[in-house]
Design a protein around this motif. Structure first.
Motif, short mmCIF file in Angstrom:
data_model
loop_
_atom_site.label_atom_id
_atom_site.label_comp_id
_atom_site.label_asym_id
_atom_site.label_seq_id
_atom_site.Cartn_x
_atom_site.Cartn_y
_atom_site.Cartn_z
N UNK A 1 -33.10 55.65 11.62
CA UNK A 1 -34.51 55.59 12.01
C UNK A 1 -35.09 54.21 11.73
N UNK A 2 -34.74 53.62 10.58
CA UNK A 2 -35.20 52.28 10.26
C UNK A 2 -34.70 51.29 11.31
N UNK B 1 -29.97 60.17 4.08
CA UNK B 1 -29.97 58.71 4.10
C UNK B 1 -29.40 58.13 5.39
N UNK C 1 -22.50 58.33 3.48
CA UNK C 1 -23.71 58.83 2.83
C UNK C 1 -24.01 60.24 3.31
N UNK D 1 -23.92 51.04 7.70
CA UNK D 1 -24.58 51.20 6.39
C UNK D 1 -24.66 52.67 5.99
N UNK E 1 -32.12 58.36 7.87
CA UNK E 1 -33.18 57.42 7.53
C UNK E 1 -32.80 56.00 7.96
#
Lengths: 152, 107
Positions: free
Chosen positions: B82-83, B76, B72, B68, B79
């Motif tokens: 981390x998610x 992002x 990018x 994903x 992030x």
């Protein structure tokens, strides 16, 4: 470019204005009677650009879903805060304890991180895509430790 | 082949290590739990699906986060990783609590 009905050259988008013009005025060097006495753009109107600005559709469903999921994710964070109170590591060594504590900490912030990520990374996505990511996060991040205690 | 920025590699490696710990825990559970259950006479009650989640979740979420994040910017990308890490740890804790909930009385 011709006016579709009159066949005269289309001078402007406004038919009322067009009624006061003669076709070909500009070509003859004539003065448009509508504008000859105007002080053109002497003071830029504060309304300038309003018509040109892209219309932002107020998507109520999108806003409602974003707010609804904010509440749900808040619940998930609270659920994980409660969950880590009842889970514990039986490991004796310091590394395992630290790793377990870290795992509990990131589980607490998981809901907030997921929500912020979806919020910031899907600004231009379709509403269904955003809602799909929100819903997936709710499914993945359900605070089972506390749910199982409550259910039993 | 284009040159890969150092920052990208650092993020991959750091998060790789952070994902590796839940993976290690999942593998050790997968290895240790079935014999433990068998030794206590409840070998048929091994919660295989939970053990598989414990091993698969760190790997799948790490790969998914990398996928994903491709193309990018650094923020992002970080992030998303981390998610995924946070979700992995939440899933592991959920699996552990489920394992306790469905564990039969040991003989």
């Amino acid at each position: 470019m011709r006016h579709p009905e009159t066949g005269r050259p289309a001078l402007g988008p406004d038919d009322d204005d067009e009624a006061l013009r003669w076709a070909g005025d500009e070509l003859r060097g004539g003065v448009d009677p509508l504008t000859k006495n105007r002080v053109f753009n002497a003071v830029p109107s504060s309304d300038d650009g309003v018509d040109a600005a892209p219309a932002i559709p107020t998507n109520m469903a999108r806003t409602a879903a974003t707010v609804l999921f904010a509440v749900l994710y808040l619940g998930i964070v609270v659920g994980w805060i409660l969950s880590v109170q009842i889970t514990g590591s039986t490991a004796a060594d310091v590394f395992s304890q630290v790793a377990w504590q870290f795992g509990e900490f990131v589980a607490i912030i998981a809901g907030a991180l997921w929500y912020l990520a979806v919020l910031t990374l899907t600004p231009d996505s379709r509403t269904a895509v955003r809602v799909g990511w929100f819903a997936l996060g709710v499914g993945v991040l359900l605070p089972w430790p506390i749910l199982l205690v409550v259910a039993s | 082949m284009s040159k890969i920025p150092v920052s990208k590699v650092v993020v991959w490696v750091v998060f790789g290590l952070l994902y590796a710990y839940p993976l290690f825990e999942g593998i050790s559970n997968l290895i240790a739990l079935p014999p433990y259950y068998a030794a206590n006479g409840v070998g048929a009650a091994v919660p295989w699906w939970l053990l598989i989640i414990g091993v698969a979740a760190p790997v799948l979420l790490y790969v998914a986060a990398l996928w994903l994040g491709r193309g990018r910017e650094l923020f992002p990308r970080t992030l998303i990783l981390a998610v995924g890490l946070a979700a992995t740890n939440a899933l592991v804790l959920s699996a552990v609590s489920w394992a306790s909930a469905v564990q039969p009385a040991l003989r």
